[in-house]
Design an enzyme around this catalytic site. Structure first.
Site, mmCIF file in Angstrom:
data_model
loop_
_atom_site.group_PDB
_atom_site.id
_atom_site.type_symbol
_atom_site.label_atom_id
_atom_site.label_comp_id
_atom_site.label_asym_id
_atom_site.label_seq_id
_atom_site.Cartn_x
_atom_site.Cartn_y
_atom_site.Cartn_z
ATOM 1 C CG ASP A 12 -1.790 1.240 1.343
ATOM 2 O OD1 ASP A 12 -2.374 1.625 0.316
ATOM 3 O OD2 ASP A 12 -1.885 1.835 2.431
ATOM 4 C CB CYS A 75 -3.178 0.924 -2.379
ATOM 5 S SG CYS A 75 -3.177 2.689 -2.767
ATOM 6 C CG ASN A 76 -9.636 1.414 -2.623
ATOM 7 O OD1 ASN A 76 -10.605 0.880 -3.135
ATOM 8 N ND2 ASN A 76 -9.289 1.198 -1.356
ATOM 9 C CB SER A 77 -4.707 5.458 -5.128
ATOM 10 O OG SER A 77 -5.534 6.295 -4.344
ATOM 11 C CB CYS A 185 -9.494 4.977 0.975
ATOM 12 S SG CYS A 185 -7.812 5.349 1.551
#
Length: 271
Positions: A12, A75-77, A185
Protein backbone atom coordinates in the site's frame (compact mmCIF):
# COMPACT_ATOMS: atom_id res chain seq x y z
CA UNK A 1 5.42 -23.29 -9.88
CA UNK A 2 4.82 -21.44 -6.64
CA UNK A 3 5.00 -23.26 -3.33
CA UNK A 4 2.21 -23.23 -0.73
CA UNK A 5 4.95 -22.23 1.71
CA UNK A 6 5.72 -19.01 -0.19
CA UNK A 7 4.48 -15.78 1.39
CA UNK A 8 1.62 -13.55 0.30
CA UNK A 9 2.88 -10.13 -0.77
CA UNK A 10 0.83 -7.08 0.24
CA UNK A 11 1.54 -3.43 -0.44
CA UNK A 12 0.00 0.00 0.00
CA UNK A 13 1.05 3.63 -0.16
CA UNK A 14 1.31 3.65 3.63
CA UNK A 15 -0.36 2.15 6.68
CA UNK A 16 -3.89 1.89 5.30
CA UNK A 17 -3.22 -1.44 3.62
CA UNK A 18 -2.56 -2.89 7.05
CA UNK A 19 -6.34 -3.15 7.38
CA UNK A 20 -6.13 -5.65 4.51
CA UNK A 21 -3.12 -7.41 6.08
CA UNK A 22 -5.00 -7.64 9.38
CA UNK A 23 -8.02 -9.17 7.64
CA UNK A 24 -5.81 -11.68 5.80
CA UNK A 25 -4.11 -12.67 9.06
CA UNK A 26 -7.49 -13.11 10.72
CA UNK A 27 -8.85 -15.27 7.90
CA UNK A 28 -5.61 -17.10 7.02
CA UNK A 29 -3.58 -17.26 10.25
CA UNK A 30 -1.18 -19.88 8.86
CA UNK A 31 0.04 -17.71 5.96
CA UNK A 32 3.38 -15.94 5.77
CA UNK A 33 2.99 -12.28 4.78
CA UNK A 34 5.41 -9.69 3.43
CA UNK A 35 3.98 -6.17 3.62
CA UNK A 36 5.52 -3.06 2.08
CA UNK A 37 4.19 0.38 3.01
CA UNK A 38 5.42 2.95 0.50
CA UNK A 39 5.51 5.77 3.02
CA UNK A 40 8.49 7.29 1.23
CA UNK A 41 6.28 8.11 -1.76
CA UNK A 42 2.74 8.03 -0.34
CA UNK A 43 0.02 8.82 0.16
CA UNK A 44 -0.79 8.10 -3.48
CA UNK A 45 -4.11 9.97 -3.57
CA UNK A 46 -2.72 13.38 -4.67
CA UNK A 47 -0.35 11.87 -7.28
CA UNK A 48 -0.98 11.49 -11.00
CA UNK A 49 -1.99 8.10 -12.40
CA UNK A 50 1.42 7.60 -14.11
CA UNK A 51 3.22 8.42 -10.85
CA UNK A 52 1.06 5.97 -8.88
CA UNK A 53 1.56 3.28 -11.53
CA UNK A 54 5.34 3.70 -11.46
CA UNK A 55 5.59 3.46 -7.66
CA UNK A 56 3.17 0.54 -7.43
CA UNK A 57 4.82 -1.54 -10.15
CA UNK A 58 8.26 -0.94 -8.62
CA UNK A 59 7.05 -2.46 -5.36
CA UNK A 60 5.22 -5.23 -7.21
CA UNK A 61 8.45 -6.07 -9.05
CA UNK A 62 10.29 -6.26 -5.74
CA UNK A 63 7.73 -8.53 -4.06
CA UNK A 64 7.29 -10.85 -7.03
CA UNK A 65 11.07 -11.02 -7.38
CA UNK A 66 11.22 -12.23 -3.78
CA UNK A 67 8.98 -15.18 -4.60
CA UNK A 68 5.53 -14.28 -3.27
CA UNK A 69 2.77 -16.70 -4.35
CA UNK A 70 0.15 -13.96 -4.68
CA UNK A 71 0.30 -10.17 -4.82
CA UNK A 72 -2.31 -8.07 -3.03
CA UNK A 73 -2.62 -4.44 -4.12
CA UNK A 74 -4.00 -3.19 -0.81
CA UNK A 75 -4.56 0.33 -2.08
CA UNK A 76 -7.53 1.65 -4.01
CA UNK A 77 -5.51 4.33 -5.79
CA UNK A 78 -2.94 1.77 -6.94
CA UNK A 79 -5.62 -0.76 -7.89
CA UNK A 80 -7.30 1.81 -10.12
CA UNK A 81 -3.97 2.90 -11.64
CA UNK A 82 -2.12 -0.31 -12.42
CA UNK A 83 -4.24 -3.45 -12.07
CA UNK A 84 -4.23 -4.35 -15.76
CA UNK A 85 -0.48 -3.71 -16.03
CA UNK A 86 0.21 -5.83 -12.94
CA UNK A 87 -1.82 -8.79 -14.17
CA UNK A 88 -0.05 -8.70 -17.53
CA UNK A 89 3.35 -8.27 -15.90
CA UNK A 90 3.36 -10.96 -13.19
CA UNK A 91 2.98 -14.74 -13.27
CA UNK A 92 1.27 -14.85 -9.88
CA UNK A 93 -2.35 -14.04 -8.98
CA UNK A 94 -2.92 -10.33 -8.41
CA UNK A 95 -5.73 -9.46 -6.00
CA UNK A 96 -7.06 -5.91 -5.85
CA UNK A 97 -9.46 -4.11 -3.54
CA UNK A 98 -12.13 -2.67 -5.84
CA UNK A 99 -14.13 -5.53 -7.37
CA UNK A 100 -14.51 -7.54 -4.11
CA UNK A 101 -16.03 -4.50 -2.42
CA UNK A 102 -18.30 -3.79 -5.40
CA UNK A 103 -19.69 -7.34 -5.32
CA UNK A 104 -20.42 -7.08 -1.61
CA UNK A 105 -22.10 -3.69 -1.97
CA UNK A 106 -24.38 -4.92 -4.77
CA UNK A 107 -25.39 -7.88 -2.61
CA UNK A 108 -25.99 -5.69 0.45
CA UNK A 109 -28.02 -2.79 -0.98
CA UNK A 110 -31.77 -2.76 -0.45
CA UNK A 111 -32.71 0.32 -2.46
CA UNK A 112 -30.01 0.19 -5.15
CA UNK A 113 -28.44 3.48 -4.03
CA UNK A 114 -24.78 2.92 -3.27
CA UNK A 115 -22.17 5.43 -2.16
CA UNK A 116 -18.42 5.25 -2.64
CA UNK A 117 -15.84 7.34 -0.81
CA UNK A 118 -12.15 7.36 -1.65
CA UNK A 119 -9.13 9.47 -2.46
CA UNK A 120 -9.30 11.98 -5.27
CA UNK A 121 -7.22 9.67 -7.49
CA UNK A 122 -9.58 6.75 -6.94
CA UNK A 123 -12.77 8.72 -7.49
CA UNK A 124 -11.55 10.62 -10.57
CA UNK A 125 -10.28 7.38 -12.13
CA UNK A 126 -13.91 6.16 -12.23
CA UNK A 127 -12.65 2.68 -11.30
CA UNK A 128 -15.54 2.08 -8.91
CA UNK A 129 -18.12 3.67 -11.18
CA UNK A 130 -16.95 1.44 -14.05
CA UNK A 131 -16.96 -1.65 -11.83
CA UNK A 132 -20.56 -0.95 -10.82
CA UNK A 133 -21.63 -0.43 -14.44
CA UNK A 134 -22.52 -4.11 -14.91
CA UNK A 135 -24.84 -4.10 -11.91
CA UNK A 136 -28.45 -3.48 -12.84
CA UNK A 137 -30.74 -1.11 -10.99
CA UNK A 138 -27.99 0.64 -9.05
CA UNK A 139 -27.38 4.36 -8.65
CA UNK A 140 -23.84 5.28 -7.64
CA UNK A 141 -22.80 8.44 -5.82
CA UNK A 142 -19.02 8.82 -5.50
CA UNK A 143 -17.35 11.40 -3.27
CA UNK A 144 -13.66 12.15 -2.78
CA UNK A 145 -12.60 12.51 0.86
CA UNK A 146 -8.91 13.43 0.46
CA UNK A 147 -8.22 14.67 4.00
CA UNK A 148 -9.35 11.43 5.66
CA UNK A 149 -6.00 9.82 4.83
CA UNK A 150 -4.09 12.67 6.47
CA UNK A 151 -6.02 12.23 9.71
CA UNK A 152 -5.48 8.45 9.75
CA UNK A 153 -1.77 8.81 8.96
CA UNK A 154 -1.50 11.17 11.96
CA UNK A 155 -3.36 8.69 14.15
CA UNK A 156 -6.41 10.95 14.55
CA UNK A 157 -9.52 8.80 14.10
CA UNK A 158 -12.00 10.49 16.43
CA UNK A 159 -12.90 13.92 17.76
CA UNK A 160 -14.97 16.92 16.74
CA UNK A 161 -12.63 18.10 13.98
CA UNK A 162 -12.62 14.87 11.99
CA UNK A 163 -16.34 14.31 12.67
CA UNK A 164 -17.11 17.76 11.26
CA UNK A 165 -14.98 16.97 8.22
CA UNK A 166 -16.83 13.68 7.75
CA UNK A 167 -20.24 15.32 7.99
CA UNK A 168 -19.25 17.77 5.26
CA UNK A 169 -17.86 15.08 2.96
CA UNK A 170 -20.78 12.70 3.47
CA UNK A 171 -23.63 15.19 3.10
CA UNK A 172 -24.06 14.48 -0.67
CA UNK A 173 -24.41 10.77 0.13
CA UNK A 174 -27.11 11.49 2.67
CA UNK A 175 -28.96 13.63 0.13
CA UNK A 176 -28.70 10.75 -2.35
CA UNK A 177 -30.26 8.46 0.29
CA UNK A 178 -27.65 5.74 -0.14
CA UNK A 179 -28.23 2.67 2.01
CA UNK A 180 -24.81 1.11 1.37
CA UNK A 181 -21.45 2.87 1.51
CA UNK A 182 -18.19 1.45 0.18
CA UNK A 183 -15.12 2.57 2.12
CA UNK A 184 -13.05 2.89 -1.04
CA UNK A 185 -9.73 3.50 0.67
CA UNK A 186 -7.98 1.03 2.93
CA UNK A 187 -7.33 3.81 5.45
CA UNK A 188 -11.04 4.40 5.96
CA UNK A 189 -11.94 1.35 8.10
CA UNK A 190 -10.06 3.13 10.89
CA UNK A 191 -12.74 5.82 10.64
CA UNK A 192 -15.66 3.41 10.31
CA UNK A 193 -17.17 4.24 13.70
CA UNK A 194 -17.12 7.93 12.94
CA UNK A 195 -18.44 7.40 9.38
CA UNK A 196 -21.25 5.21 10.70
CA UNK A 197 -22.15 7.92 13.21
CA UNK A 198 -22.30 10.54 10.46
CA UNK A 199 -24.30 8.35 8.04
CA UNK A 200 -26.67 6.72 10.53
CA UNK A 201 -27.11 3.15 11.69
CA UNK A 202 -29.31 2.13 8.75
CA UNK A 203 -26.47 2.54 6.24
CA UNK A 204 -24.37 -0.58 5.62
CA UNK A 205 -20.62 0.07 5.45
CA UNK A 206 -18.62 -2.18 3.12
CA UNK A 207 -14.92 -2.52 3.95
CA UNK A 208 -12.71 -3.22 0.96
CA UNK A 209 -10.22 -4.74 3.42
CA UNK A 210 -12.54 -7.52 4.62
CA UNK A 211 -13.80 -8.31 1.13
CA UNK A 212 -10.27 -8.37 -0.30
CA UNK A 213 -9.15 -10.86 2.35
CA UNK A 214 -12.05 -13.12 1.38
CA UNK A 215 -10.89 -12.90 -2.23
CA UNK A 216 -7.36 -13.92 -1.20
CA UNK A 217 -8.83 -16.98 0.54
CA UNK A 218 -10.83 -17.83 -2.58
CA UNK A 219 -7.89 -17.42 -4.97
CA UNK A 220 -5.41 -19.44 -2.90
CA UNK A 221 -7.98 -22.19 -2.39
CA UNK A 222 -8.77 -22.30 -6.11
CA UNK A 223 -5.11 -22.72 -7.13
CA UNK A 224 -4.35 -25.05 -4.21
CA UNK A 225 -1.72 -22.81 -2.63
CA UNK A 226 -3.04 -22.48 0.91
CA UNK A 227 -0.27 -22.97 3.44
CA UNK A 228 -0.64 -26.34 5.23
CA UNK A 229 -1.78 -26.23 8.85
CA UNK A 230 1.20 -28.38 9.86
CA UNK A 231 3.73 -25.97 8.33
CA UNK A 232 6.15 -24.05 10.58
CA UNK A 233 4.61 -21.07 12.43
CA UNK A 234 3.71 -18.17 10.16
CA UNK A 235 6.09 -15.24 9.84
CA UNK A 236 5.09 -11.68 9.02
CA UNK A 237 7.53 -9.15 7.63
CA UNK A 238 6.59 -5.46 7.58
CA UNK A 239 8.67 -2.94 5.66
CA UNK A 240 8.46 0.79 4.99
CA UNK A 241 10.13 2.86 2.29
CA UNK A 242 9.98 5.88 4.61
CA UNK A 243 10.71 6.32 8.32
CA UNK A 244 10.26 2.87 9.94
CA UNK A 245 9.78 4.34 13.43
CA UNK A 246 6.89 6.55 12.35
CA UNK A 247 5.39 3.62 10.46
CA UNK A 248 5.68 1.37 13.51
CA UNK A 249 3.83 3.80 15.78
CA UNK A 250 0.87 4.02 13.41
CA UNK A 251 0.96 0.37 12.37
CA UNK A 252 0.65 -0.79 15.97
CA UNK A 253 -2.90 0.65 15.98
CA UNK A 254 -3.81 -1.63 13.07
CA UNK A 255 -2.05 -4.83 14.10
CA UNK A 256 -1.19 -4.66 17.80
CA UNK A 257 1.14 -7.45 18.93
CA UNK A 258 1.00 -9.12 15.51
CA UNK A 259 3.19 -6.34 14.13
CA UNK A 260 6.55 -7.17 15.66
CA UNK A 261 9.14 -4.89 14.06
CA UNK A 262 9.25 -2.83 10.87
CA UNK A 263 12.23 -3.00 8.55
CA UNK A 264 13.39 -0.09 6.38
CA UNK A 265 13.54 -0.57 2.61
CA UNK A 266 16.72 0.76 1.02
CA UNK A 267 15.82 3.00 -1.96
CA UNK A 268 18.19 1.05 -4.22
CA UNK A 269 16.05 -2.08 -3.83
CA UNK A 270 12.91 -0.52 -5.30
CA UNK A 271 13.44 1.47 -8.47
Amino acid sequence: MNSPLAPVGVFDSGVGGLTVARAIIDQLPDEDIVYVGDTGNGPYGPLTIPEIRAHALAIGDDLVGRGVKALVIACNSASSACLRDARERYQVPVVEVILPAVRRAVAATRNGRIGVIGTRATITSHAYQDAFAAARDTEITAVACPRFVDFVERGVTSGRQVLGLAQGYLEPLQRAEVDTLVLGCTHYPLLSGLIQLAMGENVTLVSSAEETAKEVVRVLTEIDLLRPHDAPPATRIFEATGDPEAFTKLAARFLGPVLGGVQPVHPSRIH
